[in-house]
Write an enzyme that holds these catalytic residues in place. Structure first.
Site, PDB file in Angstrom:
ATOM      1  N   PRO A   2      -3.243   7.620  -3.584  1.00 27.01           N
ATOM      2  CG  PRO A   2      -1.552   8.962  -2.717  1.00 27.01           C
ATOM      3  CD  PRO A   2      -2.279   7.682  -2.499  1.00 27.01           C
ATOM      4  CD  GLU A   3      -2.354   4.140  -9.032  1.00 27.28           C
ATOM      5  OE1 GLU A   3      -1.805   4.074 -10.135  1.00 27.28           O
ATOM      6  OE2 GLU A   3      -3.220   3.343  -8.645  1.00 27.28           O
ATOM      7  NE  ARG A 120      -4.331   0.947   5.041  1.00 26.16           N
ATOM      8  CZ  ARG A 120      -4.154   0.110   4.022  1.00 26.16           C
ATOM      9  NH1 ARG A 120      -4.813   0.287   2.904  1.00 26.16           N
ATOM     10  NH2 ARG A 120      -3.311  -0.871   4.117  1.00 26.16           N
ATOM     11  NE  ARG A 165      13.215  -4.383 -11.217  1.00 20.17           N
ATOM     12  CZ  ARG A 165      12.392  -4.441 -10.177  1.00 20.17           C
ATOM     13  NH1 ARG A 165      11.958  -3.353  -9.627  1.00 20.17           N
ATOM     14  NH2 ARG A 165      12.009  -5.586  -9.682  1.00 20.17           N
TER      15      ARG A 165
END
Length: 285
Positions: A2-3, A120, A165
């Site tokens: 999921p994004e 998973r 960043r």
DNA sequence: TTAAATGTTTAAAT
DNA sequence: CATTTAAACATTTA
């Protein structure tokens, strides 16, 4: 899987089905997947369903909120009162619920069920007390960056957020959930293609003009993702068990050695921040 | 058989 | 100390 677009797809599906229903039973097949005492939710009524970043939130009466993160392979499938689930059966579902990757089963007052599958086992569900300021003020959300689809998210906000960043590759930086929330590998690749930026470009080398293009690219890729019902690589399916079609419309993700849709140059795959990164070496020079 | 897979966190290395 | 890379989580598929 999921994004943001996939979780939003689930949110839109669940909010049509769950509000008003009461929890009758919760069956936990894998304790790691459900980090709470299921009894606490007994007979509680669902009020509404929200999404923040990639986390889904089901709010119940009595200040209880269930938070769900599907990580890489989570699925939420709703089975209505009718026996069969709507939509196309997938390999995973084999038309039958539960299946071998079912980890939690919610049963509601009208006998409908919600299955949490997670091959998973990275995903989690936890129960928290709804904050008096609203669940979105909860600690869990504290370090998340802004929601990219809110109007408040302007290109200036994007630039400001990326300021800490500066030395990072832009693709890695926009996947950082503390910079912006909800962008993962697929939509990061797509957003950079749309804005014609080389994913390896350092943040400090991005001009204002490019920040604007990138801002637009992020929003466009996420909105397209929602429009096509999310991306299904192998696992994602919506609450009705149907696959998302976005990847049929993707420009670069998983298109290694296929011609670029814009210039026919072969799409290249490299690794950035440990993740597969797809781009057109000509359009994104 | 080996590598990679939609995500995030933590440890180790630079 | 800041930044980057790797490993871990667990399982399946190409």
């Amino acid at each position: 899987m999921p994004e943001l677009p996939e979780v939003e797809t689930l949110k839109l599906g669940l909010e049509k089905k769950l509000p008003g229903l009461r929890i009758k039973k919760i069956e936990v097949l894998n304790p790691k997947s459900f980090q709470a005492n299921p009894k606490l939710l007994g007979n509680k009524k669902v009020l509404n369903v929200l999404r923040r970043a990639k986390i889904l939130c089901i709010n119940y009466e009595r200040d209880l909120s269930l938070l769900i993160h599907l990580k890489m392979s989570g699925q939420l499938i709703y089975q209505g009162k009718e026996k069969l689930i709507g939509g196309h059966p997938t390999k995973d579902m084999k038309g039958q619920m539960p299946n071998k990757s079912t980890r939690v089963i919610f049963e509601f007052s009208d006998n409908s069920k919600l299955f949490f599958n997670d091959q998973r086992k990275f995903g989690w569900i936890k129960l928290v007390k709804t904050n008096e300021l609203g669940i979105l003020s909860h600690l869990i959300f504290k370090n998340l960056g802004p929601e990219p689809l809110e109007k408040k998210f302007t290109w200036e906000v994007l630039k400001e957020r990326l300021r800490k960043r500066l030395g990072t590759a832009i693709k890695v930086a926009i996947m950082d959930q503390q910079v912006i929330s909800g962008v993962g590998n697929i939509y990061a690749c797509e957003a950079l293609f749309i804005s014609k930026i080389d994913p390896r470009t350092k943040v400090k080398d991005i001009s204002n003009k490019r920040f604007k293009l990138l801002h637009n690219g992020i929003i466009k890729s996420l909105k397209d993702g929602i429009k096509y019902g999310g991306s299904t690589r192998t696992h994602f399916i919506n609450t009705d068990g149907e696959k998302g079609l976005f990847l049929d419309h993707a420009f670069v993700y998983n298109k290694t050695k296929k011609p670029c849709k814009s210039c026919k140059t072969y799409i290249q795959k490299i690794t950035l921040g440990g993740r597969g990164t797809y781009f057109c070496p000509k359009c994104q020079a």
